[in-house]
Write a protein that holds these residues in place. Structure first.
Motif, short mmCIF file in Angstrom:
data_model
loop_
_atom_site.label_atom_id
_atom_site.label_comp_id
_atom_site.label_asym_id
_atom_site.label_seq_id
_atom_site.Cartn_x
_atom_site.Cartn_y
_atom_site.Cartn_z
N UNK A 140 64.99 55.03 26.68
CA UNK A 140 64.37 56.20 27.29
C UNK A 140 62.95 55.86 27.73
N UNK A 141 62.80 55.44 28.98
CA UNK A 141 61.48 55.07 29.51
C UNK A 141 60.90 56.17 30.39
N UNK A 142 61.47 57.36 30.34
CA UNK A 142 60.91 58.50 31.05
C UNK A 142 59.90 59.17 30.14
N UNK A 143 58.62 58.88 30.34
CA UNK A 143 57.58 59.43 29.47
C UNK A 143 56.95 60.69 30.06
N UNK A 144 57.42 61.10 31.23
CA UNK A 144 56.86 62.30 31.86
C UNK A 144 57.43 63.59 31.26
N UNK A 145 58.68 63.53 30.86
CA UNK A 145 59.35 64.74 30.36
C UNK A 145 59.90 64.49 28.95
N UNK A 146 59.39 65.21 27.98
CA UNK A 146 59.91 65.08 26.62
C UNK A 146 61.38 65.48 26.57
N UNK A 162 73.78 52.69 21.13
CA UNK A 162 72.46 52.58 20.53
C UNK A 162 71.42 53.24 21.43
N UNK A 163 70.46 53.94 20.81
CA UNK A 163 69.44 54.66 21.56
C UNK A 163 68.06 54.23 21.11
N UNK A 164 67.18 54.01 22.10
CA UNK A 164 65.80 53.63 21.76
C UNK A 164 64.82 54.50 22.52
N UNK A 165 63.83 55.00 21.78
CA UNK A 165 62.74 55.75 22.41
C UNK A 165 61.42 55.28 21.81
N UNK A 166 60.38 55.31 22.59
CA UNK A 166 59.07 54.91 22.10
C UNK A 166 58.30 56.10 21.57
N UNK A 167 57.05 55.87 21.26
CA UNK A 167 56.19 56.96 20.80
C UNK A 167 55.85 57.86 21.98
N UNK A 172 55.39 53.33 29.65
CA UNK A 172 56.82 53.09 29.86
C UNK A 172 57.18 51.61 29.88
N UNK A 173 56.27 50.77 30.37
CA UNK A 173 56.53 49.34 30.37
C UNK A 173 56.69 48.79 28.96
N UNK A 174 55.82 49.24 28.05
CA UNK A 174 55.92 48.78 26.66
C UNK A 174 57.18 49.31 25.99
N UNK A 175 57.61 50.53 26.38
CA UNK A 175 58.85 51.08 25.83
C UNK A 175 60.03 50.22 26.26
N UNK A 193 68.37 51.42 31.34
CA UNK A 193 67.02 51.96 31.24
C UNK A 193 66.85 53.16 32.15
N UNK A 194 66.49 54.29 31.55
CA UNK A 194 66.23 55.51 32.31
C UNK A 194 64.73 55.60 32.57
N UNK A 195 64.33 55.73 33.82
CA UNK A 195 62.91 55.83 34.15
C UNK A 195 62.59 57.23 34.65
N UNK A 196 61.31 57.54 34.66
CA UNK A 196 60.88 58.87 35.12
C UNK A 196 61.05 59.01 36.62
N UNK A 197 61.34 60.22 37.04
CA UNK A 197 61.38 60.49 38.47
C UNK A 197 59.99 60.32 39.05
N UNK A 198 59.91 59.69 40.21
CA UNK A 198 58.59 59.44 40.79
C UNK A 198 58.64 59.64 42.30
N UNK A 199 57.62 60.30 42.80
CA UNK A 199 57.53 60.52 44.24
C UNK A 199 57.47 59.18 44.96
N UNK A 200 58.22 59.08 46.04
CA UNK A 200 58.24 57.84 46.80
C UNK A 200 57.00 57.65 47.66
#
Length: 311
Positions: A140-146, A162-167, A172-175, A193-200
């Motif tokens: 879970x590398x989407x740090x924008x939305x809990x 298996x599931x991994x989430x950071x603090x 997000x890179x460190x996660x 790896x799921x990343x946060x939605x980001x404006x293009x």
């Protein structure tokens, strides 16, 4: 078998809108004795509205005009159109990791703008590949939305992986880095790896995505990485702006179309392949975890052109 039929039915629903317009317009023009310029303009407009894009729409109209001029008693516009559309999708490879190193870890990095359904698709991919025997880890590398982290954890439970989430608030890179290490220790060789939605159009967010891509590249061999762009099937022209910008941040391997239902116009498939030279990998055809379908170009074109449903 019933589940498979249900999936194909949902898949087929996504071509209804373009199929209706194609058959109506082409059939009418093919059988008409005389046509005006506005008739051809109406056909071109229909094709543009079906998300084929102006370049391909104009090309199809011009070639169809020539075909009609050479029309024979046994002529068939459907066979011509099938050949034309099939040739555009020729070479579309819906498989992932076709040249991957055997026994080495693999990674899927999902990218896309807000609201396209990346987290849901991450869960569907986890289930899909778990059923194929892969030992999957969801990161879970989407740090924008809990809520995205919580949602992905639920998907991981459903997929049995298996599931991994950071603090909270972590980079997000460190996660991603820590998630890859955790997956390696758990002998999970298939990392999604799921990343946060980001404006293009946000340079800072695209730079962050580029950084995440580099971290993945440092930990996996190139043939064991799939950077996939998730696009809303109803996005239309905006999908190409997204792909162009995000494709500059990370090298894209293909596209997943989400939210594929009766409102999807379908023509976007041809435009993505023709103009962006990206393969369509999967269609997200519903909200359930099993609602993921590998893209079949031949069945897709047949469903549009001929009076037959995907079996």
């Amino acid at each position: 078998m019933e589940e498979k039929k249900g999936i194909f039915h949902k898949w087929f629903k996504g071509v209804e809108k373009i199929k209706e317009g194609v058959k109506q317009q082409f059939t009418r023009l093919w059988s008409a004795d005389s046509l005006q310029e506005e008739d051809w303009e109406a056909l071109e407009e229909m094709l543009v509205q079906a998300d084929l894009g102006p370049i391909l729409a104009m090309e199809l109209v011009e070639e169809f005009q020539e075909l009609k001029k050479q029309k024979t008693e046994n002529g068939n516009w459907q066979d011509w159109l099938y050949g034309k559309l099939a040739s555009i999708l020729d070479g579309n490879d819906s498989s992932l990791f076709s040249s991957a190193q055997a026994g080495a870890m693999k990674a899927i990095l999902l990218a896309g703008i807000n609201g396209v359904g990346k987290t849901t698709l991450a869960g569907k991919l986890a289930r899909y590949y778990s059923l194929l025997g892969e030992e999957v880890a969801l990161v879970a590398a989407d740090t924008f939305r809990a809520a995205a982290v919580d949602q992905l954890e639920i998907w991981a439970e459903r997929a049995g992986c298996f599931f991994f989430k950071g603090s909270p608030g972590a980079d997000p890179g460190s996660i991603i880095f820590d998630g890859i290490e955790a997956a390696r220790k758990k002998n999970r060789g298939f990392v999604i790896i799921d990343t946060a939605g980001r404006s293009h159009v946000n340079k800072n967010l695209l730079a962050e995505l580029e950084k995440m891509g580099r971290i993945v590249q440092k930990n996996f061999s190139p043939e064991n990485i799939e950077n996939l762009l998730v696009i809303d099937a109803m996005a239309g022209q905006n999908a190409f702006l997204q792909a162009e910008s995000i494709g500059k941040a990370i090298p894209l391997n293909g596209v997943i179309l989400s939210k594929w239902d009766s409102q999807a116009k379908g023509g976007i498939v041809f435009r993505i392949k023709k103009e962006l030279e990206l393969s369509i990998k999967y269609l997200g055809v519903g909200e359930k975890i099993e609602d993921l379908q590998p893209f079949d170009p031949d069945q897709f074109v047949k469903a549009i052109v001929y009076d037959e449903e995907v079996p």
